[in-house]
Design a protein around this motif. Structure first.
Motif, PDB file in Angstrom:
ATOM      1  N   GLU A 184      20.172   2.732  59.735  1.00 29.71           N
ATOM      2  CA  GLU A 184      19.745   1.428  59.198  1.00 29.71           C
ATOM      3  C   GLU A 184      20.942   0.580  58.800  1.00 29.71           C
TER       4      GLU A 184
ATOM      5  N   GLY B  52      21.602  -2.971  60.288  1.00 26.19           N
ATOM      6  CA  GLY B  52      21.497  -4.060  59.315  1.00 26.19           C
ATOM      7  C   GLY B  52      20.313  -3.864  58.394  1.00 26.19           C
ATOM      8  N   THR B  53      20.565  -3.836  57.083  1.00 24.03           N
ATOM      9  CA  THR B  53      19.509  -3.671  56.100  1.00 24.03           C
ATOM     10  C   THR B  53      19.921  -4.378  54.824  1.00 24.03           C
ATOM     11  N   ASP B  54      18.971  -4.610  53.918  1.00 21.64           N
ATOM     12  CA  ASP B  54      19.300  -5.334  52.682  1.00 21.64           C
ATOM     13  C   ASP B  54      20.088  -4.436  51.738  1.00 21.64           C
ATOM     14  N   GLU B  55      20.940  -5.046  50.952  1.00 23.59           N
ATOM     15  CA  GLU B  55      21.847  -4.307  50.087  1.00 23.59           C
ATOM     16  C   GLU B  55      21.105  -3.480  49.049  1.00 23.59           C
ATOM     17  N   THR B  56      20.076  -4.053  48.438  1.00 23.13           N
ATOM     18  CA  THR B  56      19.371  -3.353  47.358  1.00 23.13           C
ATOM     19  C   THR B  56      18.812  -2.025  47.855  1.00 23.13           C
ATOM     20  N   SER B  57      18.129  -2.055  49.002  1.00 21.00           N
ATOM     21  CA  SER B  57      17.559  -0.835  49.563  1.00 21.00           C
ATOM     22  C   SER B  57      18.669   0.142  49.966  1.00 21.00           C
TER      23      SER B  57
ATOM     24  N   TYR C 208      21.736   0.469  48.711  1.00 18.25           N
ATOM     25  CA  TYR C 208      22.344   1.111  47.536  1.00 18.25           C
ATOM     26  C   TYR C 208      21.430   2.188  46.954  1.00 18.25           C
TER      27      TYR C 208
ATOM     28  N   SER D  69      30.864  -4.673  52.049  1.00 22.84           N
ATOM     29  CA  SER D  69      29.443  -4.881  51.752  1.00 22.84           C
ATOM     30  C   SER D  69      28.590  -4.235  52.838  1.00 22.84           C
TER      31      SER D  69
ATOM     32  N   ASP E 150      26.069  -5.391  54.143  1.00 23.73           N
ATOM     33  CA  ASP E 150      25.631  -6.413  55.113  1.00 23.73           C
ATOM     34  C   ASP E 150      26.621  -6.559  56.261  1.00 23.73           C
TER      35      ASP E 150
END
Length: 593
Positions: free
Chosen positions: A355, A359-364, A366, A456, A458
């Motif tokens: 993932e 590409g995935t969102d940072e919150t998920s 972390y 990051s 992202d």
């Protein structure tokens, strides 16, 4: 003493025959013919004395065959007799004596067997009288004594012969009884030895059962305590007194209990480790290899590790082997459980790596990285690994993971169709990972590309492309095997996969189009020659050597390149554009026309 008297009798009659022969040789022929007549009969008292002495000898003789031989050899003590044959009854059959005369042997043998245990007359040519006399004991028939004579014996001689036969039969009965007694004693001794062996075996079985119960109890305690590999090696060392160890299937130490632990522990050789595993797997139980007694831990046939005892003095016995086997049985569920946990964790970490690359969102990202124990807040590097002679399957992915762990890299790992990807939390050492993988795989034919630092989650997909670009640049260079970092590519960084291929093709066609067309028409290699010339820094000798051509041939080709392309290689701008064009043609466009 009795036996010496018998031998004295034998020598006496033998000497008598010898003296007669010598006297006959000295006498005239007529006197010699008279000597062929039967000898004078000895007095009855003298014969009885000789039979008595012979009887003592017979009774002192323990062997039945020897008794029969003595009776046959000294038959003359009973009168004018000759022993034609003798037989002993053995297991219901009549066995002839080696002393039997060969002349007329078959006729005598046939007649004796016809009598079936009864006394009877026996006809032998040249002997007017012959009889087969049964040798009978009180409760057993011992055989026959076949006697012949040149004259018909008188009553006294018949009586002496009957006495001789009875004494012989009685001696045979005594010898038979003694033999039976000896056989019974031997059988009794054998039975006693067998009973003692069974008792020892029973004691050993009881001791083994007690030892097994102790092992089972200890193994159960180990399993209940959940101590894992350390508890198993500690218990095994306590049972055997020998150093105990556990290695994983790749030969790396997981636990050691006992003295003489190597420090540092030897780094395993993959080829030798595979040979060792195959050698042990071919056997049904523990196998001794050098100073180690080794057994595999393989629940359901899959090798998860190796349990061993260090036995340099060869002290291990069957109880040691039993303890090792039981310990391996106890260790199998533990290693299987650890394997299952590792597979679950590996799957979760691989899913997270997939993932992140997509590409995935940072919150998920972390949250999930914390769940698998990986810190995504640090700067990360994307590492792409490709080995020319290994497919990017799970086995190769595990090999890459082991090599990364061996050089201290903390990373998430996944794989693609032709390469393995690591999301590492630190910049890899310039050569450590490559050298570790060369050692693991046994070959150096691999390429590794490393991205610039990524701060990051992202940005991980973009840095994944950087790592791929670094790998491709390395694969298309002269030294195609090794490790390349994207931030060290210099000019090649602008030739990444995000560039517009049509613009690149236009640029290449502008500077190399005439050379590419010339190569296609004439099956030549002008573009390749120019590319190698730039790769070698304009050095004629190195370029000619890399192309395997003569220096003069290289000069001719470079002149033709000037003539065909219309570009001057001594001009700085032309030279730069031509070098960039050859790089784009080789790396980005793959050298296609």
């Amino acid at each position: 003493m009795a036996r010496s008297r018998a031998h004295h009798l034998y020598r006496r009659y033998s000497d008598r025959g010898s003296s007669i022969s010598r006297d006959s040789a000295r006498r005239p022929a007529a006197a010699a013919r008279r000597e062929l007549r039967p000898p004078a009969r000895p007095p009855a008292g003298h014969a009885l004395h000789e039979l008595t002495a012979l009887s003592r000898t017979l009774f002192d003789t323990p062997n039945e065959s020897e008794i029969l031989r003595l009776a046959m050899d000294h038959i003359a003590a009973a009168g004018p007799y000759s022993a034609e044959a003798g037989y002993l009854e053995v297991d219901g059959d009549l066995v002839p004596s080696p002393r039997n005369r060969l002349i007329h042997a078959s006729a005598v043998d046939r007649r004796v067997r016809e009598l079936a245990g009864q006394d009877g007359l026996v006809t032998v040519p040249g002997r007017p009288w012959g009889q087969a006399l049964g040798l009978r004991g009180l409760d057993r028939f011992h055989g026959y004594l076949v006697v012949t004579s040149h004259s018909r014996p008188n009553e006294a001689e018949r009586s002496l012969l009957a006495t001789h036969v009875r004494h012989t039969a009685a001696a045979l009965s005594v010898a038979f009884a003694h033999r039976c007694r000896r056989e019974e004693d031997l059988e009794l001794h054998r039975l006693r030895e067998e009973r003692a062996a069974l008792q020892r075996q029973l004691i050993a079985v009881v001791a083994e059962l007690a030892y097994q119960q102790a092992i089972h109890a200890l193994v159960a305690d180990v399993a209940a305590s959940g101590g894992g590999e350390e508890a198993v090696t500690r218990a095994l060392h306590g049972l055997t007194g020998l150093p105990a160890l556990v290695e994983d299937r790749f030969g790396r130490l997981r636990s050691w209990t006992g003295p003489s632990r190597p420090d540092p522990y030897p780094e395993p050789d993959p080829v030798r480790q595979d040979e060792l595993l195959h050698a042990v797997a071919r056997e049904a139980g523990p196998v001794r290899i050098k100073d180690r007694l080794i057994t595999l831990v393989r629940p359901h046939g899959e090798i998860l590790g190796m349990l061993a005892l260090v036995d340099s003095q060869g002290e291990a016995d069957e109880y040691t082997v039993l303890a090792l086997e039981q310990a391996a049985t106890s260790l199998a569920p533990e290693l299987a459980h650890l394997r299952n946990l590792a597979e679950v964790e590996l799957r979760l970490r691989r899913d997270l790596a997939d993932e992140l690359l997509a590409g995935t969102d940072e919150t998920s990202a972390y949250a999930r990285s914390e769940a698998v124990g990986h810190d995504l807040h640090r700067s990360h590097y994307i590492v792409v690994v490709r080995w020319s002679d290994r497919s990017a399957d799970d086995s190769f992915a595990q090999t890459v993971g082991r090599a990364a762990s061996a050089v201290g890299m903390r990373s998430l790992l996944t794989r693609r169709s032709d390469h393995v990807v690591l999301v590492a939390d630190d910049r890899p050492h310039a050569r450590a990972l490559y050298e570790a993988l060369a050692l693991e795989t046994g070959t150096s034919s691999g390429t590794i590309g490393v991205s610039a630092p990524c701060d990051s989650p992202d940005d991980i997909p973009q840095h994944y492309q950087e790592a791929q670009r670094a790998l491709e640049v390395r694969r298309h260079s002269r030294k195609r095997y090794g490790m390349t970092f994207f931030d060290e590519l210099g000019l090649y960084r602008i030739l990444g996969p995000d560039n517009d291929y049509r613009q690149l093709e236009t640029f290449v066609h502008e500077w190399l189009g005439q050379l590419i067309s010339y190569d296609a028409r004439n099956h030549a290699a002008m573009v390749e020659t120019l590319s190698r010339y730039f790769d070698c820094g304009g050095n004629y000798d190195e370029t000619a050597a890399s192309l395997a051509i003569h220096r003069s041939t290289l000069r001719y080709r470079l002149q033709r390149i000037r003539d065909i392309s219309g570009n001057d290689l001594s001009n700085v701008e032309d030279r730069l554009n031509l070098q960039v064009a050859t790089r784009v043609w080789t790396i980005v466009l793959g050298g296609s026309g």
